[in-house]
Design a protein around this motif. Sequence first.
Motif, mmCIF file in Angstrom:
data_model
loop_
_atom_site.group_PDB
_atom_site.id
_atom_site.type_symbol
_atom_site.label_atom_id
_atom_site.label_comp_id
_atom_site.label_asym_id
_atom_site.label_seq_id
_atom_site.Cartn_x
_atom_site.Cartn_y
_atom_site.Cartn_z
ATOM 1 N N GLN A 8 17.546 71.206 97.366
ATOM 2 C CA GLN A 8 18.115 71.882 98.524
ATOM 3 C C GLN A 8 18.686 70.867 99.510
ATOM 4 O OE1 GLN A 8 15.579 74.828 100.373
ATOM 5 N NE2 GLN A 8 14.578 75.353 98.435
ATOM 6 N N GLU A 9 19.646 71.335 100.306
ATOM 7 C CA GLU A 9 20.206 70.504 101.364
ATOM 8 C C GLU A 9 19.365 70.702 102.622
ATOM 9 O OE1 GLU A 9 24.653 69.227 102.727
ATOM 10 O OE2 GLU A 9 24.214 71.381 102.769
ATOM 11 N N ALA A 10 19.141 69.620 103.343
ATOM 12 C CA ALA A 10 18.329 69.694 104.559
ATOM 13 C C ALA A 10 18.919 68.765 105.607
ATOM 14 C CB ALA A 10 16.880 69.301 104.258
ATOM 15 N N ARG A 11 18.568 69.055 106.830
ATOM 16 C CA ARG A 11 19.002 68.208 107.950
ATOM 17 C C ARG A 11 17.777 67.890 108.809
ATOM 18 N NH1 ARG A 11 24.060 70.344 110.855
ATOM 19 N NH2 ARG A 11 25.054 69.184 109.148
ATOM 20 N N LEU A 12 17.577 66.612 109.090
ATOM 21 C CA LEU A 12 16.444 66.150 109.884
ATOM 22 C C LEU A 12 16.952 65.344 111.075
ATOM 23 C CD1 LEU A 12 14.092 64.761 107.061
ATOM 24 C CD2 LEU A 12 14.127 67.079 108.012
ATOM 25 N N SER A 13 16.220 65.419 112.177
ATOM 26 C CA SER A 13 16.506 64.576 113.344
ATOM 27 C C SER A 13 15.222 63.907 113.800
ATOM 28 C CB SER A 13 17.081 65.404 114.494
ATOM 29 O OG SER A 13 18.415 65.781 114.230
ATOM 30 N N GLY A 14 15.359 62.675 114.257
ATOM 31 C CA GLY A 14 14.176 61.971 114.748
ATOM 32 C C GLY A 14 14.513 60.539 115.105
ATOM 33 N N TRP A 15 13.468 59.748 115.258
ATOM 34 C CA TRP A 15 13.627 58.331 115.603
ATOM 35 C C TRP A 15 13.626 57.497 114.326
ATOM 36 C CZ3 TRP A 15 11.003 61.759 118.613
ATOM 37 C CH2 TRP A 15 11.351 61.803 119.983
ATOM 38 N N VAL A 44 22.001 50.340 112.631
ATOM 39 C CA VAL A 44 21.330 51.106 113.686
ATOM 40 C C VAL A 44 19.970 50.490 113.993
ATOM 41 C CG1 VAL A 44 20.396 53.355 114.343
ATOM 42 C CG2 VAL A 44 22.503 53.221 113.022
ATOM 43 N N ARG A 45 19.683 50.329 115.288
ATOM 44 C CA ARG A 45 18.400 49.736 115.692
ATOM 45 C C ARG A 45 17.250 50.731 115.533
ATOM 46 N NH1 ARG A 45 20.887 47.020 120.482
ATOM 47 N NH2 ARG A 45 20.846 44.772 120.092
ATOM 48 N N LEU A 46 16.060 50.161 115.335
ATOM 49 C CA LEU A 46 14.844 50.988 115.321
ATOM 50 C C LEU A 46 14.719 51.733 116.643
ATOM 51 C CD1 LEU A 46 12.151 48.638 113.710
ATOM 52 C CD2 LEU A 46 13.650 50.295 112.576
ATOM 53 N N GLU A 47 14.174 52.938 116.568
ATOM 54 C CA GLU A 47 13.923 53.841 117.698
ATOM 55 C C GLU A 47 15.173 54.528 118.221
ATOM 56 O OE1 GLU A 47 10.844 54.958 118.496
ATOM 57 O OE2 GLU A 47 10.425 53.736 116.732
ATOM 58 N N SER A 48 16.307 54.326 117.545
ATOM 59 C CA SER A 48 17.475 55.157 117.846
ATOM 60 C C SER A 48 17.214 56.562 117.316
ATOM 61 C CB SER A 48 18.724 54.575 117.179
ATOM 62 O OG SER A 48 19.051 53.313 117.732
ATOM 63 N N VAL A 49 17.773 57.557 117.990
ATOM 64 C CA VAL A 49 17.624 58.942 117.548
ATOM 65 C C VAL A 49 18.825 59.285 116.671
ATOM 66 C CG1 VAL A 49 17.476 61.353 118.262
ATOM 67 C CG2 VAL A 49 16.326 59.583 119.603
ATOM 68 N N ILE A 50 18.562 59.690 115.435
ATOM 69 C CA ILE A 50 19.647 59.995 114.507
ATOM 70 C C ILE A 50 19.398 61.333 113.819
ATOM 71 C CG2 ILE A 50 20.192 57.571 114.094
ATOM 72 C CD1 ILE A 50 18.677 57.668 111.496
ATOM 73 N N THR A 51 20.464 61.916 113.359
ATOM 74 C CA THR A 51 20.406 63.143 112.556
ATOM 75 C C THR A 51 20.926 62.814 111.165
ATOM 76 O OG1 THR A 51 20.745 64.576 114.474
ATOM 77 C CG2 THR A 51 21.250 65.508 112.307
#
Length: 591
Positions: A19-26, A65-72
């Motif tokens: 399945q396709e999924a989308r996650l957001s977080g640090w 991308v640096r650690l602790e950046s918020v990405i999707t």
Amino acid sequence: MHAYRTHTCNDLTTTYVGQEARLSGWLHRKRDHGQLLFVDLRDHHGITQCVIDVSHPQFPALEAVRLESVITITGKVVARSLETVNAQLKTGQIELRVANFVVQSAAEQVPLQVNSDQDAGEEIRLKYRFLDLRREKIHRNIVLRSAVISSIRRRMIEQGFMEFQTPILTASSPEGARDFLVPSRLHPGKFYALPQAPQQFKQLIMVAGFDRYFQIAPCFRDEDSRADRSPGEFYQLDFEMSYVTQDDVFAAIEPVLSGVFREFADGRGVTPPPFPRITFADALLKYGTDKPDLRNPIEIADVTEVFAGSGFSIFARNIDKGAVVRAIPVRKAADQPRSFFDKMNEWAREQGAPGMGYVILADGCGKGPIAKFIEGDRLARLKALTGTGDGDAVFFACDKAAGAAKLAGLARTKLGHDLNQLEKNEFRFCWIVDFPMYEKDPDTGKIDFSHNPFSMPQGGLEALVTKDPLDILAFQYDIVCNGVELSSGAIRNHRPDIMIKAFEIAGYTSEQVETKFAGMLNAFRYGAPPHGGSAPGIDRIVMLIAGEPNIREVILFPMNQRAEDLMMNAPSDVTERQLRELHIRVNAPKK
């Protein structure tokens, strides 16, 4: 598809494969394996591993991308090979193959490692508390705090308590600590006080006819910091009940506390109700403190009679001058090396005592520097009073009662820890009861309240009139768990005549009492039910359950030891305009 996420970072399992999924977080952690870049994405709920191939056009961008950046991240859920499964994660059997990603918020270089529990020092941790709170351990503690409070609230409501909120801006009250004062703009020169506790208000709630009250109450005290006390503010489970005796209060709160601890004990034992009751006098005698840790099996004994008139002149002379001797018996300690006993002597000197005598029991006699003074009947009496025998050792503290209790209590705690004698994985509760109503200031000789000034004296008005104040006990009680005081409480003094007399003994005139406690006294004159309650500390409850040695670890935004909020720069200067509005002029000491 949702703009930010279809699932949390703890949701995806093998049932979602394909399945396709989308996650957001640090961006929690990156691992570059040459042809593949693995990215751990973290949110409040958990961690999911994402993977991107070097041939992907966004590979260089994600790598930068640096650690602790918020990405999707959007992609397809794929199963991990058996050798790469991570059993430590709920999502450890899958990974998200990156189709595309978006940086929602780029992070600068972080001043502490979020993906590690490595100590960054108090100043950095508190200045960047929002980062510190992202770390797994402390994040878990704050989630635990929320769950504990929810459990307490539910259990109190089930017991028939109603939740009310009491005022934050109020009048100064003698709770035993300094008030935080708030100047009044509308009443120049006058001040509100932040409540040290909702003491008077909760009693007024009983007078108002509400039978059972509680709240998770914020309290404010200008006190110094220590491991189990946060400077400035703390929270407590404040509750009060009408038409109750001391036994009724205990019966109401014991199921709440034992139930909460059992709920979050994670296999640890919890004292079942009813909790043991220990008088204040017995606590000082047996444990050297009114906050005994009952996981420690060592019990102190009074052995003054063993040394009275003995050849050990240091103790004998002091006994003639009113001193007592407390024995701290330690089981199976006779085989400890001589250095162990010498170190206890050195430790006692560090506490301000001249030393700490001891006797080692072996082969039916005593051994050690003072053993020759404890022979025959004296040795037999020592063994009987302390319950010791061959293979044990006994340490001694000789001083006036208060000093001997303090040193013996500290020694009991040290020996219990050093010899690893404490019960493991246990929460041991007890009540300390029968506190003295008054105490004498050793410097001034003044009689003052020893605990809560609003408590009912045992014996009522007759006791206040006929007894020596230092002999009067009060219906006051503390609840203690593993040596930590969780709560003080009392059956309240609900009669104006008894209250005025009680304060008179402590040096207050009736006029002063009428002025200082006008609201409560006036209310009592219109019919006050007998009532009582207590206030277990929320911060300390969570600290114990979390197994943390410092209360800072279970508070969202604590101050440092100097009562400073390094993150918000409080306390801070205010403008001259603000001071003029409040009719205040600052007279700060010269630096």
